[in-house]
Design an enzyme around this catalytic site. Structure first.
Site, mmCIF file in Angstrom:
data_model
loop_
_atom_site.group_PDB
_atom_site.id
_atom_site.type_symbol
_atom_site.label_atom_id
_atom_site.label_comp_id
_atom_site.label_asym_id
_atom_site.label_seq_id
_atom_site.Cartn_x
_atom_site.Cartn_y
_atom_site.Cartn_z
ATOM 1 N N ASP A 90 32.160 -24.186 3.368
ATOM 2 C CA ASP A 90 33.555 -24.518 3.524
ATOM 3 C C ASP A 90 34.502 -23.372 2.903
ATOM 4 O O ASP A 90 33.913 -22.548 2.026
ATOM 5 C CB ASP A 90 34.129 -25.685 2.609
ATOM 6 C CG ASP A 90 33.884 -25.940 1.286
ATOM 7 O OD1 ASP A 90 32.622 -25.290 0.886
ATOM 8 O OD2 ASP A 90 34.697 -26.023 0.399
ATOM 9 N N GLU A 153 33.226 -27.153 -1.693
ATOM 10 C CA GLU A 153 33.343 -26.437 -2.970
ATOM 11 C C GLU A 153 34.775 -26.020 -3.270
ATOM 12 O O GLU A 153 35.260 -25.978 -4.443
ATOM 13 C CB GLU A 153 32.411 -25.085 -3.105
ATOM 14 C CG GLU A 153 32.294 -24.551 -4.332
ATOM 15 C CD GLU A 153 33.510 -23.781 -4.631
ATOM 16 O OE1 GLU A 153 33.641 -23.171 -6.078
ATOM 17 O OE2 GLU A 153 34.318 -23.260 -3.736
#
Ligand SMILES: [Zn+2]
Length: 471
Positions: A90, A153
């Site tokens: 991500d 994250e």
């Protein structure tokens, strides 16, 4: 076995690495809950990027598993024990002002530019090719190695929570999502939301009413601006003089301005990361220092007193009575990140406390509770990330240090930091690269990039690390 020339093995695969990384970087994998669905808890694009890695692993003959779109792993090797590498696909939003489009990777001057180039798609691909090199060389392993790929994250780490609820925790491992050489210790983090009871007892007297006091947006940043609205019929001239005098003696920028309802005061501070609150200039706390000299209504007075007594000049927890320090991680720090007071409305404060080894979250919270109760404030919510520490003599650190020194010829300094790296998701894990000392840090910025030289070097280091840890 003859000496393996790790960097040569990477050289042979440069074009493949760039091609596979290019495909990954083209996916705009920013958190988007509006497109969330089955096996895509954080949106379709993040799911697509995770699946991209899974398919790469499958094509190359690895064991792969996508855990409902929360995270996935690519595995190689045999044995009881499991070594973990943990990264994420991500990315944060691109923002404005890029030289080349953020999702159209471009190489210029030996650097690869794209959102995610260094955080953390480039390193994910480096770790993947490291595992692939070990596999293609047919090196015998006595342990299993898993590249675990996360998807949340940059937000709330819900990926790791879901993944490790179902999957095995590696015995040890590393995360290529921070700095070289090795980050082995990270402070414990407490994000604390406190709210006041906001009771107003009307009292006669000459004072300004603290109608509004607002400062800060994020708990882990030093607020760079504070805005206050004072209402009432006080002496405007005298007040403005006080403000001017304060700004001059403290060499702070700001101003006071008369308007229809009273006076507005603005103070300009200096932002800094919340792990080093003393290196910024906290606009909220400077405002409190200034308001300490202004006659205020009782609830306003109480709020400002609380800030002055417990937080002003208390970056290391002095005012809150939680100061502590030790050799590895240094001092406990306190950042007052978000401050809000509305007359007859919401009164809240968000602080970020980072404690060193030996710190005990429960007793810290108890002390804060006691101190704050005198001002009618209570703890409403706490987000706790416990201390993370791997002993210097642990085989994990010994091995990674040796690999780093072998390949770079530099001493592998063992670092301790106040922040929170993805290595925390592992029970016994350290951060290991990809940013080399001296290379420019561009994560989360416009024109994010990775030096190609660093990409090759880190791939080679990870390959040897995998082999040495799992042989
Ligand atoms: Zn990252």
């Amino acid at each position: 076995m003859s000496e393996i020339r790790w960097l040569d093995e990477v050289e042979k695969r440069k074009e493949d690495i760039l091609k596979d990384l290019d495909g990954l970087l083209r996916i705009e994998s920013v958190l988007d809950e509006s497109t969330a669905g089955e096996k895509a808890p954080f949106g379709q694009k993040i799911a697509e990027a995770l699946e991209y890695m899974m398919q790469l692993g499958e094509k190359d003959g690895f064991l792969t598993k996508n855990v409902d779109g929360y995270a996935g792993h690519i595995e190689y090797g045999e044995g009881e024990e499991l070594i973990g590498l943990i990264s994420h696909i991500d990315v944060v939003p691109a923002g404005e002002g890029w030289t080349s489009p953020p999702y159209e990777p471009e190489v210029r001057g030996g650097k690869l530019y794209a959102r995610g180039a260094i955080d953390d798609k480039g390193p994910t691909m480096a770790a993947y090719y490291a595992l692939k090199i070990v596999k293609e060389l047919g090196l015998p392993l006595s342990k299993r190695v898993r590249l675990i790929i996360g998807t949340d994250e940059e937000s709330k780490w819900r990926d790791m929570k879901a993944y490790f609820a179902r999957e095995e925790m590696p015995t040890m491992g590393f995360s290529p999502d921070a700095d070289f050489p090795i980050i082995a210790s990270e402070k414990g983090l407490l994000d604390i939301l406190l709210t006041g009871n906001g009771q107003e007892q009307p009292v006669d007297g000459d004072y300004w009413t603290l109608a509004e006091f607002k400062s800060g947006q994020r708990v882990n940043m030093v607020p760079d601006q504070a805005v206050v609205k004072l209402a009432g019929e006080g002496d405007v001239f005298e007040l403005k003089e006080k403000v001017q005098d304060f700004l001059l003696t403290h060499r702070i920028q700001g101003y006071a301005e008369e308007n229809n309802d009273g006076v507005s005061i603005v103070i300009q501070g200096q932002s800094h990361h919340g792990s080093e609150p003393h290196k910024g200039l906290n606009a909220a706390l400077e405002m409190a220092r200034l308001l300490g000299r202004v006659p205020l209504d009782p609830s306003g007075r109480n709020f400002v007193d609380m800030l002055n007594d417990l937080l002003v000049d208390g970056y290391f927890g002095e005012g809150l009575g939680i100061a502590q320090e030790e050799e590895v991680l240094g001092k406990l720090t306190v950042n007052a990140g978000v401050v809000e007071h509305v007359h007859n409305g919401r009164q809240s404060l968000r602080i970020n406390v980072r404690y060193p080894l030996g710190g005990d979250a429960e007793s810290i919270l108890q002390t804060i509770t006691d101190k704050m109760s005198a001002y009618g404030f209570t703890i409403d919510n706490v987000d706790h990330k416990p201390l993370h520490h791997v002993e210097r003599n642990h085989p994990l650190i010994q091995t990674l240090a040796k690999v780093y020194e072998d390949q770079t010829g530099e001493k592998a300094e063992i670092l301790a930091i106040g922040g929170g790296t993805f290595a925390r998701a592992l029970k016994t894990g350290v951060a290991f690269g990809p940013l080399f000392p001296g290379s420019e840090e561009t994560a989360h910025q416009r024109d994010e990039h990775i030096l190609l030289e660093d990409l090759w070097r880190s791939t080679a280091i990870y390959a040897q690390a995998i082999y040495e840890l799992a042989r």
